[in-house]
Design a protein around this motif. Structure first.
Motif, PDB file in Angstrom:
ATOM      1  N   ASP A 186      -1.318  20.860  15.390  1.00 30.40           N
ATOM      2  CA  ASP A 186      -1.720  22.258  15.613  1.00 30.40           C
ATOM      3  C   ASP A 186      -1.017  22.851  16.829  1.00 30.40           C
ATOM      4  O   ASP A 186      -1.609  23.585  17.621  1.00 30.40           O
ATOM      5  CB  ASP A 186      -3.245  22.386  15.766  1.00 30.40           C
ATOM      6  CG  ASP A 186      -3.979  22.089  14.473  1.00 30.40           C
ATOM      7  OD1 ASP A 186      -3.434  22.405  13.400  1.00 30.40           O
ATOM      8  OD2 ASP A 186      -5.099  21.554  14.527  1.00 30.40           O
ATOM      9  N   ALA A 187       0.275  22.531  16.962  1.00 31.00           N
ATOM     10  CA  ALA A 187       1.045  23.008  18.116  1.00 31.00           C
ATOM     11  C   ALA A 187       1.162  24.528  18.146  1.00 31.00           C
ATOM     12  O   ALA A 187       1.458  25.098  19.198  1.00 31.00           O
ATOM     13  CB  ALA A 187       2.437  22.373  18.114  1.00 31.00           C
TER      14      ALA A 187
ATOM     15  N   ALA B 163       3.377  28.438  27.864  1.00 31.20           N
ATOM     16  CA  ALA B 163       4.002  27.489  28.787  1.00 31.20           C
ATOM     17  C   ALA B 163       4.070  26.081  28.182  1.00 31.20           C
ATOM     18  O   ALA B 163       5.099  25.398  28.279  1.00 31.20           O
ATOM     19  CB  ALA B 163       3.247  27.468  30.106  1.00 31.20           C
ATOM     20  N   SER B 164       3.008  25.652  27.557  1.00 32.66           N
ATOM     21  CA  SER B 164       2.994  24.322  26.936  1.00 32.66           C
ATOM     22  C   SER B 164       3.975  24.255  25.770  1.00 32.66           C
ATOM     23  O   SER B 164       4.681  23.264  25.599  1.00 32.66           O
ATOM     24  CB  SER B 164       1.586  23.979  26.439  1.00 32.66           C
ATOM     25  OG  SER B 164       0.684  23.929  27.514  1.00 32.66           O
TER      26      SER B 164
ATOM     27  N   LEU C  82       7.307  21.489  25.522  1.00 37.03           N
ATOM     28  CA  LEU C  82       7.470  20.412  24.540  1.00 37.03           C
ATOM     29  C   LEU C  82       8.923  20.179  24.124  1.00 37.03           C
ATOM     30  O   LEU C  82       9.388  19.032  24.156  1.00 37.03           O
ATOM     31  CB  LEU C  82       6.594  20.673  23.323  1.00 37.03           C
ATOM     32  CG  LEU C  82       5.099  20.494  23.561  1.00 37.03           C
ATOM     33  CD1 LEU C  82       4.316  20.897  22.326  1.00 37.03           C
ATOM     34  CD2 LEU C  82       4.784  19.061  23.939  1.00 37.03           C
ATOM     35  N   PRO C  83       9.678  21.202  23.754  1.00 36.81           N
ATOM     36  CA  PRO C  83      11.093  20.950  23.415  1.00 36.81           C
ATOM     37  C   PRO C  83      11.892  20.416  24.603  1.00 36.81           C
ATOM     38  O   PRO C  83      12.790  19.589  24.436  1.00 36.81           O
ATOM     39  CB  PRO C  83      11.609  22.316  22.963  1.00 36.81           C
ATOM     40  CG  PRO C  83      10.396  23.057  22.509  1.00 36.81           C
ATOM     41  CD  PRO C  83       9.303  22.572  23.423  1.00 36.81           C
ATOM     42  N   LEU C  84      11.580  20.868  25.794  1.00 42.79           N
ATOM     43  CA  LEU C  84      12.247  20.363  27.000  1.00 42.79           C
ATOM     44  C   LEU C  84      11.991  18.861  27.145  1.00 42.79           C
ATOM     45  O   LEU C  84      12.918  18.078  27.384  1.00 42.79           O
ATOM     46  CB  LEU C  84      11.752  21.119  28.234  1.00 42.79           C
ATOM     47  CG  LEU C  84      12.295  20.640  29.572  1.00 42.79           C
ATOM     48  CD1 LEU C  84      13.796  20.878  29.655  1.00 42.79           C
ATOM     49  CD2 LEU C  84      11.582  21.343  30.710  1.00 42.79           C
TER      50      LEU C  84
ATOM     51  N   GLU D 145       3.970  30.950  12.688  1.00 35.17           N
ATOM     52  CA  GLU D 145       3.021  31.195  13.776  1.00 35.17           C
ATOM     53  C   GLU D 145       3.779  31.619  15.039  1.00 35.17           C
ATOM     54  O   GLU D 145       4.995  31.635  15.083  1.00 35.17           O
ATOM     55  CB  GLU D 145       2.170  29.951  14.042  1.00 35.17           C
ATOM     56  CG  GLU D 145       1.246  29.592  12.894  1.00 35.17           C
ATOM     57  CD  GLU D 145       0.095  30.571  12.700  1.00 35.17           C
ATOM     58  OE1 GLU D 145      -0.329  31.229  13.670  1.00 35.17           O
ATOM     59  OE2 GLU D 145      -0.391  30.669  11.571  1.00 35.17           O
ATOM     60  N   ALA D 146       3.058  31.917  16.081  1.00 34.62           N
ATOM     61  CA  ALA D 146       3.628  32.488  17.307  1.00 34.62           C
ATOM     62  C   ALA D 146       4.765  31.643  17.892  1.00 34.62           C
ATOM     63  O   ALA D 146       5.788  32.169  18.284  1.00 34.62           O
ATOM     64  CB  ALA D 146       2.530  32.677  18.347  1.00 34.62           C
ATOM     65  N   TYR D 147       4.603  30.338  17.957  1.00 34.19           N
ATOM     66  CA  TYR D 147       5.615  29.475  18.539  1.00 34.19           C
ATOM     67  C   TYR D 147       6.213  28.627  17.432  1.00 34.19           C
ATOM     68  O   TYR D 147       5.652  27.635  17.009  1.00 34.19           O
ATOM     69  CB  TYR D 147       5.017  28.589  19.634  1.00 34.19           C
ATOM     70  CG  TYR D 147       4.269  29.402  20.658  1.00 34.19           C
ATOM     71  CD1 TYR D 147       4.957  30.291  21.470  1.00 34.19           C
ATOM     72  CD2 TYR D 147       2.896  29.317  20.779  1.00 34.19           C
ATOM     73  CE1 TYR D 147       4.282  31.070  22.397  1.00 34.19           C
ATOM     74  CE2 TYR D 147       2.220  30.080  21.705  1.00 34.19           C
ATOM     75  CZ  TYR D 147       2.920  30.954  22.510  1.00 34.19           C
ATOM     76  OH  TYR D 147       2.256  31.725  23.413  1.00 34.19           O
ATOM     77  N   GLY D 148       7.359  29.040  16.955  1.00 34.27           N
ATOM     78  CA  GLY D 148       7.980  28.365  15.828  1.00 34.27           C
ATOM     79  C   GLY D 148       8.785  27.130  16.195  1.00 34.27           C
ATOM     80  O   GLY D 148       9.291  26.456  15.339  1.00 34.27           O
TER      81      GLY D 148
END
Length: 117
Positions: free
Chosen positions: A7-8, A14-15, A19-21, A41-44
């Motif tokens: 459920d990322a 910020a979180s 994660l990709p970093l 969703e908002a953060y693809g």
């Protein structure tokens, strides 16, 4: 080691950026990061330099097997097709419907409620 973030899509900005970093920095290590997020969703997590797998819904024999296993009995192929079409093949939704519908409805002997026609 495997770290899973389910459920990322519900993470704060910020979180989600961190994660990709972290994944990039851990590429040379024996660590795998798995982010599960809903499409659109908002953060693809659009990170072209990292491996990405986009999962679709289940259909055909896989959907029929899932419904039959959850229903504990036979599922009419036409009913299976309608349920797959109505849920987009979402395995969780198919499993929930298999538990909510009667054995007779799943076998095609009795019509499903209007939502699964």
């Amino acid at each position: 080691m495997l770290a899973v973030v389910d459920d990322a899509h519900w993470l704060d900005e910020a979180s989600a950026a961190a994660l990709p970093l972290a994944a990039r920095r851990l590429q040379a290590e024996r660590v795998a990061l798995l982010f599960a997020a809903r499409d659109g969703e908002a953060y693809g997590f659009d990170v072209p330099d990292l491996s990405t797998v986009v999962l679709g819904g289940v259909a055909g024999a896989a959907a029929h097997a899932l419904l039959s296993a959850r229903a504990g009995g036979p599922v009419d192929p036409a009913v299976c097709d309608r349920l797959v079409a109505g849920t987009g093949g979402n395995p969780l939704a198919l499993g929930e419907l298999a538990g909510a519908l009667t054995v007779d409805q799943l076998a095609g002997g009795r019509r499903c409620p209007h939502r699964c026609r």
